[in-house]
Write a protein that holds these residues in place. Structure first.
Motif, PDB file in Angstrom:
ATOM      1  N   GLU A   2     -24.707 -84.454 -39.001  1.00 19.73           N
ATOM      2  CA  GLU A   2     -23.939 -83.399 -38.580  1.00 19.73           C
ATOM      3  C   GLU A   2     -22.658 -83.631 -38.606  1.00 19.73           C
ATOM      4  O   GLU A   2     -22.088 -84.803 -38.826  1.00 19.73           O
ATOM      5  CB  GLU A   2     -24.192 -82.980 -36.964  1.00 19.73           C
ATOM      6  CG  GLU A   2     -25.722 -82.442 -36.609  1.00 19.73           C
ATOM      7  CD  GLU A   2     -25.752 -81.826 -35.343  1.00 19.73           C
ATOM      8  OE1 GLU A   2     -24.705 -81.555 -34.495  1.00 19.73           O
ATOM      9  OE2 GLU A   2     -26.762 -81.667 -35.001  1.00 19.73           O
ATOM     10  N   ILE A   3     -21.972 -82.738 -38.789  1.00 15.83           N
ATOM     11  CA  ILE A   3     -20.289 -82.710 -39.086  1.00 15.83           C
ATOM     12  C   ILE A   3     -19.640 -83.394 -38.237  1.00 15.83           C
ATOM     13  O   ILE A   3     -18.932 -84.566 -38.601  1.00 15.83           O
ATOM     14  CB  ILE A   3     -19.527 -81.227 -39.460  1.00 15.83           C
ATOM     15  CG1 ILE A   3     -20.089 -80.788 -40.691  1.00 15.83           C
ATOM     16  CG2 ILE A   3     -18.252 -81.640 -39.328  1.00 15.83           C
ATOM     17  CD1 ILE A   3     -19.582 -79.287 -40.779  1.00 15.83           C
ATOM     18  N   LYS A   8     -17.007 -88.989 -37.097  1.00 18.86           N
ATOM     19  CA  LYS A   8     -16.898 -90.434 -36.305  1.00 18.86           C
ATOM     20  C   LYS A   8     -17.188 -91.491 -37.059  1.00 18.86           C
ATOM     21  O   LYS A   8     -16.472 -92.439 -36.988  1.00 18.86           O
ATOM     22  CB  LYS A   8     -18.115 -90.066 -35.082  1.00 18.86           C
ATOM     23  CG  LYS A   8     -17.881 -91.209 -34.175  1.00 18.86           C
ATOM     24  CD  LYS A   8     -18.825 -90.918 -32.958  1.00 18.86           C
ATOM     25  CE  LYS A   8     -18.788 -92.038 -32.006  1.00 18.86           C
ATOM     26  NZ  LYS A   8     -19.635 -92.030 -30.770  1.00 18.86           N
ATOM     27  N   ALA A   9     -18.259 -91.516 -38.008  1.00 18.42           N
ATOM     28  CA  ALA A   9     -18.696 -92.471 -38.942  1.00 18.42           C
ATOM     29  C   ALA A   9     -17.317 -92.849 -39.718  1.00 18.42           C
ATOM     30  O   ALA A   9     -17.007 -93.768 -39.911  1.00 18.42           O
ATOM     31  CB  ALA A   9     -19.852 -92.030 -39.867  1.00 18.42           C
ATOM     32  N   LEU A  10     -16.695 -91.767 -40.203  1.00 14.02           N
ATOM     33  CA  LEU A  10     -15.539 -91.743 -41.126  1.00 14.02           C
ATOM     34  C   LEU A  10     -14.540 -92.509 -40.508  1.00 14.02           C
ATOM     35  O   LEU A  10     -13.911 -93.508 -41.014  1.00 14.02           O
ATOM     36  CB  LEU A  10     -15.023 -90.684 -41.759  1.00 14.02           C
ATOM     37  CG  LEU A  10     -13.914 -90.403 -42.634  1.00 14.02           C
ATOM     38  CD1 LEU A  10     -14.066 -91.210 -44.069  1.00 14.02           C
ATOM     39  CD2 LEU A  10     -13.740 -89.230 -42.977  1.00 14.02           C
ATOM     40  N   ARG A  11     -14.091 -91.920 -39.361  1.00 12.62           N
ATOM     41  CA  ARG A  11     -12.967 -92.401 -38.524  1.00 12.62           C
ATOM     42  C   ARG A  11     -13.407 -94.140 -38.201  1.00 12.62           C
ATOM     43  O   ARG A  11     -12.479 -94.904 -38.354  1.00 12.62           O
ATOM     44  CB  ARG A  11     -12.837 -91.747 -37.336  1.00 12.62           C
ATOM     45  CG  ARG A  11     -12.070 -92.347 -36.201  1.00 12.62           C
ATOM     46  CD  ARG A  11     -11.781 -91.560 -34.957  1.00 12.62           C
ATOM     47  NE  ARG A  11     -12.887 -91.615 -34.133  1.00 12.62           N
ATOM     48  CZ  ARG A  11     -13.204 -92.421 -33.508  1.00 12.62           C
ATOM     49  NH1 ARG A  11     -12.383 -93.679 -33.325  1.00 12.62           N
ATOM     50  NH2 ARG A  11     -14.380 -92.331 -32.704  1.00 12.62           N
ATOM     51  N   LYS A  12     -14.553 -94.257 -37.762  1.00 10.28           N
ATOM     52  CA  LYS A  12     -14.860 -95.800 -37.533  1.00 10.28           C
ATOM     53  C   LYS A  12     -14.640 -96.714 -38.687  1.00 10.28           C
ATOM     54  O   LYS A  12     -14.165 -97.831 -38.729  1.00 10.28           O
ATOM     55  CB  LYS A  12     -15.945 -95.943 -36.689  1.00 10.28           C
ATOM     56  CG  LYS A  12     -16.095 -95.488 -35.125  1.00 10.28           C
ATOM     57  CD  LYS A  12     -17.522 -95.741 -34.436  1.00 10.28           C
ATOM     58  CE  LYS A  12     -17.098 -95.321 -33.130  1.00 10.28           C
ATOM     59  NZ  LYS A  12     -18.595 -95.824 -32.383  1.00 10.28           N
ATOM     60  N   ASN A  34     -13.364 -83.292 -29.868  1.00  8.38           N
ATOM     61  CA  ASN A  34     -14.259 -82.132 -29.803  1.00  8.38           C
ATOM     62  C   ASN A  34     -15.166 -82.189 -30.820  1.00  8.38           C
ATOM     63  O   ASN A  34     -16.304 -81.748 -30.669  1.00  8.38           O
ATOM     64  CB  ASN A  34     -13.293 -80.784 -29.684  1.00  8.38           C
ATOM     65  CG  ASN A  34     -12.865 -80.705 -28.475  1.00  8.38           C
ATOM     66  OD1 ASN A  34     -13.169 -81.185 -27.316  1.00  8.38           O
ATOM     67  ND2 ASN A  34     -11.650 -79.608 -28.059  1.00  8.38           N
ATOM     68  N   TRP A  35     -14.835 -82.395 -32.256  1.00  6.37           N
ATOM     69  CA  TRP A  35     -15.464 -82.475 -33.267  1.00  6.37           C
ATOM     70  C   TRP A  35     -16.740 -83.483 -32.979  1.00  6.37           C
ATOM     71  O   TRP A  35     -17.824 -83.083 -33.246  1.00  6.37           O
ATOM     72  CB  TRP A  35     -14.712 -82.865 -34.641  1.00  6.37           C
ATOM     73  CG  TRP A  35     -13.599 -81.588 -34.705  1.00  6.37           C
ATOM     74  CD1 TRP A  35     -13.496 -80.402 -34.580  1.00  6.37           C
ATOM     75  CD2 TRP A  35     -12.637 -81.880 -35.758  1.00  6.37           C
ATOM     76  NE1 TRP A  35     -12.558 -79.855 -35.143  1.00  6.37           N
ATOM     77  CE2 TRP A  35     -11.964 -80.573 -35.738  1.00  6.37           C
ATOM     78  CE3 TRP A  35     -12.225 -82.920 -36.514  1.00  6.37           C
ATOM     79  CZ2 TRP A  35     -10.865 -80.632 -36.389  1.00  6.37           C
ATOM     80  CZ3 TRP A  35     -10.883 -82.718 -37.192  1.00  6.37           C
ATOM     81  CH2 TRP A  35     -10.334 -81.707 -37.089  1.00  6.37           C
ATOM     82  N   GLU A  36     -16.254 -84.486 -32.755  1.00  7.22           N
ATOM     83  CA  GLU A  36     -17.054 -85.514 -32.458  1.00  7.22           C
ATOM     84  C   GLU A  36     -18.207 -85.240 -31.268  1.00  7.22           C
ATOM     85  O   GLU A  36     -19.348 -86.090 -31.257  1.00  7.22           O
ATOM     86  CB  GLU A  36     -16.450 -87.047 -32.348  1.00  7.22           C
ATOM     87  CG  GLU A  36     -15.669 -87.503 -33.370  1.00  7.22           C
ATOM     88  CD  GLU A  36     -15.091 -88.785 -33.386  1.00  7.22           C
ATOM     89  OE1 GLU A  36     -15.334 -89.529 -32.136  1.00  7.22           O
ATOM     90  OE2 GLU A  36     -14.328 -89.327 -34.222  1.00  7.22           O
ATOM     91  N   ARG A  37     -17.859 -84.793 -30.353  1.00  7.19           N
ATOM     92  CA  ARG A  37     -18.719 -84.424 -29.272  1.00  7.19           C
ATOM     93  C   ARG A  37     -19.440 -83.186 -29.404  1.00  7.19           C
ATOM     94  O   ARG A  37     -20.011 -82.340 -28.521  1.00  7.19           O
ATOM     95  CB  ARG A  37     -17.940 -84.236 -28.055  1.00  7.19           C
ATOM     96  CG  ARG A  37     -17.416 -85.701 -27.514  1.00  7.19           C
ATOM     97  CD  ARG A  37     -16.842 -85.555 -26.159  1.00  7.19           C
ATOM     98  NE  ARG A  37     -15.681 -84.921 -26.237  1.00  7.19           N
ATOM     99  CZ  ARG A  37     -15.192 -83.944 -25.326  1.00  7.19           C
ATOM    100  NH1 ARG A  37     -15.963 -83.678 -24.450  1.00  7.19           N
ATOM    101  NH2 ARG A  37     -14.123 -83.133 -25.517  1.00  7.19           N
TER     102      ARG A  37
END
Length: 240
Positions: A2-3, A8-12, A34-37
């Motif tokens: 999911e987006i 989250k994966a991109l940020r990490k 909010n996006w990541e949750r």
């Protein structure tokens, strides 16, 4: 994936906190949280900005279908969206119109595309993907931007003139499309042309001029023939 999970994966992967990631996008860290949750959703413009900032493939946020039936449904929805864009100049296609044209229930359309931003993003990706790939290949072997624009890019745009005409003449998607084009091709040009990369201001002027030519060309009720457009550009750009 999911987006929210993709973000989250991109940020990490880039070793960034939510605050640092947000600062790169000029937004609050609460939005990223909010996006990541899965409590919010980035707009079309924001998805395209993330792609530009982190040099990602255009289809980064496209979630691959799990089977051929889903693939066919999504393509049918996008084709229905384009068909309704063609028949209605001022208003974006409603979900009821998409349901009627595609034969796919609104609830199922929402499963594939939860918001209009998802639809806009998917339409832009569908139309631009092949052009972007071919232009990138041309830029990697030819450092003459004007030559690439006239001889390589213009023919590919002309092949897609019906779809591009819709993007340039429908007010609900026009600005999103133009913003995307300017930022994406600026990124490509500076990547493959060291001379232009060293003079960003000149490059931005050049991009503004070239995208304006395309906008006028594709906004006409019937875009002028390719050869006429190429000759016109050779005349106007001969001193650059």
């Amino acid at each position: 994936m999911e987006i929210g999970n993709k973000i989250k994966a991109l940020r990490k992967k880039n070793g960034l906190t939510q605050q640092q990631f947000a600062e790169k996008l000029y937004i609050s860290f609460q939005s990223v949280s909010n996006w990541e949750r899965h409590k919010g959703h980035p707009t079309t413009e924001m998805m395209l900005l993330i792609i530009e900032k982190f040099d990602l493939p255009l289809d980064f946020f496209i979630i691959p279908p799990t089977n051929s039936c889903e693939d066919n449904d999504e393509e049918l929805i996008l084709l229905s969206f384009l068909a309704n864009m063609h028949s209605n100049r001022e208003d974006k296609p409603s979900l009821k119109q998409l349901e009627k044209t595609s034969g796919i229930a609104i609830q199922k359309i929402k499963q594939y595309y939860p918001s209009y931003d998802d639809l806009f993003y998917a339409v832009i990706n569908r139309i631009d993907k092949d052009v972007k790939i071919k232009v990138e290949t041309s830029l990697s072997t030819n450092d003459n931007l004007i030559s690439v624009f006239i001889n390589d890019m213009a023919p590919m745009l002309y092949e897609k003139k019906e779809e591009l005409h819709l993007l340039y003449t429908r007010p609900y998607i026009r600005n999103i499309w133009i913003t995307f084009i300017k930022s994406k091709y600026l990124s490509l040009i500076t990547r493959y042309n060291p001379k232009l990369a060293a003079d960003i201001l000149t490059t931005e002027y050049l991009i503004e001029m070239l995208t304006s030519f395309i906008s006028v060309w594709m906004s006409q009720p019937e875009p002028e023939p390719l050869v006429d457009f190429q000759n016109r550009m050779k005349k106007y750009l001969s001193n650059l």
